[in-house]
Design a protein around this motif. Structure first.
Motif, PDB file in Angstrom:
ATOM      1  N   LYS A 193       0.832  -1.207   0.000  1.00 32.81           N
ATOM      2  CA  LYS A 193       0.000   0.000   0.000  1.00 32.81           C
ATOM      3  C   LYS A 193       0.867   1.258   0.000  1.00 32.81           C
ATOM      4  O   LYS A 193       0.644   2.185  -0.804  1.00 32.81           O
ATOM      5  CB  LYS A 193      -0.920   0.007   1.214  1.00 32.81           C
ATOM      6  N   GLU A 207      -8.586   4.009  -0.595  1.00 27.18           N
ATOM      7  CA  GLU A 207      -7.562   5.054  -0.479  1.00 27.18           C
ATOM      8  C   GLU A 207      -6.709   5.123  -1.743  1.00 27.18           C
ATOM      9  O   GLU A 207      -6.372   6.208  -2.230  1.00 27.18           O
ATOM     10  CB  GLU A 207      -6.683   4.781   0.745  1.00 27.18           C
ATOM     11  N   SER A 239      -8.629   6.816  -4.598  1.00 31.18           N
ATOM     12  CA  SER A 239      -8.643   8.281  -4.455  1.00 31.18           C
ATOM     13  C   SER A 239      -7.303   8.872  -4.875  1.00 31.18           C
ATOM     14  O   SER A 239      -7.251   9.889  -5.577  1.00 31.18           O
ATOM     15  CB  SER A 239      -8.951   8.662  -3.009  1.00 31.18           C
ATOM     16  N   ASP A 295     -10.797  -0.999   2.371  1.00 35.02           N
ATOM     17  CA  ASP A 295     -10.414   0.359   2.772  1.00 35.02           C
ATOM     18  C   ASP A 295      -9.113   0.784   2.097  1.00 35.02           C
ATOM     19  O   ASP A 295      -8.954   1.946   1.710  1.00 35.02           O
ATOM     20  CB  ASP A 295     -10.261   0.435   4.296  1.00 35.02           C
ATOM     21  N   ASP A 296      -8.176  -0.163   1.978  1.00 31.32           N
ATOM     22  CA  ASP A 296      -6.908   0.136   1.304  1.00 31.32           C
ATOM     23  C   ASP A 296      -7.156   0.516  -0.149  1.00 31.32           C
ATOM     24  O   ASP A 296      -6.601   1.499  -0.657  1.00 31.32           O
ATOM     25  CB  ASP A 296      -5.973  -1.079   1.356  1.00 31.32           C
TER      26      ASP A 296
END
Length: 267
Positions: free
Chosen positions: A81, A108, A111, A104-105
């Motif tokens: 990540k 992010e 985005s 969730d990773d």
């Protein structure tokens, strides 16, 4: 145009095979490599090949000092990540071959990719036949609501489930209908033996087996009254099945912006 590649994890199982494949590719060139254990060595020699004139860096930050178009990451779950976000910030497209990232990773990363205006392709498995497993399972899930996944890997694999199993479960969870199995929350005994619930809105149960003799295998088990369908992929001991798909993804990653998950999104 020659695609300039930075390869993180260049001395790993898939990494070594990628070094050789990139060296042979007419439209690609390896400009930087990352492997802490081989830092300072020639990337070709570290992969058991003739020298390529590329010095291995200890960190991705060091490697990004060399201009490139795409970063391919085959490192470790705890590093991928941060590597991806660093590469995007440096203006590189990214191909993620490392498993272990969660929803969730990926949110992010998506985005960050949008902000950077770069493409990220993440796949649990870059094998064409593993990609077909996903495609066939998706078709079956439209007709058979009861499905569970069994994910097999070697005793030393540190993340569960595998990227293949996780990606498959998350995809199936988005298209399947409600099954007939009793909800995990209503079970007695040891509910954890029913595996992990992955994806939504209707999660898929995933069971991870870790023991010697397995490389990577994944099966989707569909059940209906008086019949059962099993769709399974087994990987051999060679990294060759993942190489062509990874290089295909690298070529495509420079053509789009944002995050795509699964090699099937490019086929």
């Amino acid at each position: 145009m020659t695609l300039r590649i930075t390869l993180a994890g260049s001395t790993g199982w898939v990494g070594k095979a990628l070094v050789a494949a990139i060296a042979k590719a007419e439209d690609m060139t390896l400009v930087a490599a990352v492997a802490r254990s081989a830092a300072g060595r020639d990337a070709g020699e570290a992969a058991g090949l003739p020298a390529l004139g590329v010095t291995v860096s200890a960190t991705l930050e060091e490697a990004l000092a060399v201009p490139s178009d795409v970063v391919i990451d085959y490192t470790k779950p705890e590093a991928v990540k941060a590597h991806t976000l660093l590469a995007l910030k440096a203006g590189r497209a990214v191909v993620i071959g490392t498993s272990g990232l969660g929803a969730d990773d990926f949110a992010e990363i998506e985005s960050a990719a949008a902000v950077a205006g770069k493409g990220v392709l993440a796949a649990g498995n870059f094998s064409i036949t593993a990609t077909l497993l996903k495609r066939f399972a998706l078709e079956a899930a439209r007709y058979v609501p009861d499905v569970e996944i069994i994910d097999y890997a070697s005793a030393g694999k540190s993340d569960t489930p595998s990227g293949t199993g996780r990606e498959l479960a998350e995809t199936l969870a988005g298209v399947r209908q409600q099954g007939t199995a009793k909800p995990v929350a209503e079970l007695g005994g040891i509910p954890a033996t029913r595996g992990g619930s992955v994806g939504g809105p209707i999660p898929v149960q995933v069971h991870s087996v870790r023991m010697p003799s397995f490389v990577l295998s994944c099966e989707a088990v569909f059940g209906a009254p008086d019949e059962r369908l099993v769709i399974r992929h087994d990987a051999g001991s060679s990294a060759a099945p993942y190489v062509a798909g990874t290089l295909f993804a690298a070529r495509k990653a420079v053509e789009f912006t944002g995050l795509k998950r699964g090699l099937d999104t490019l086929l």
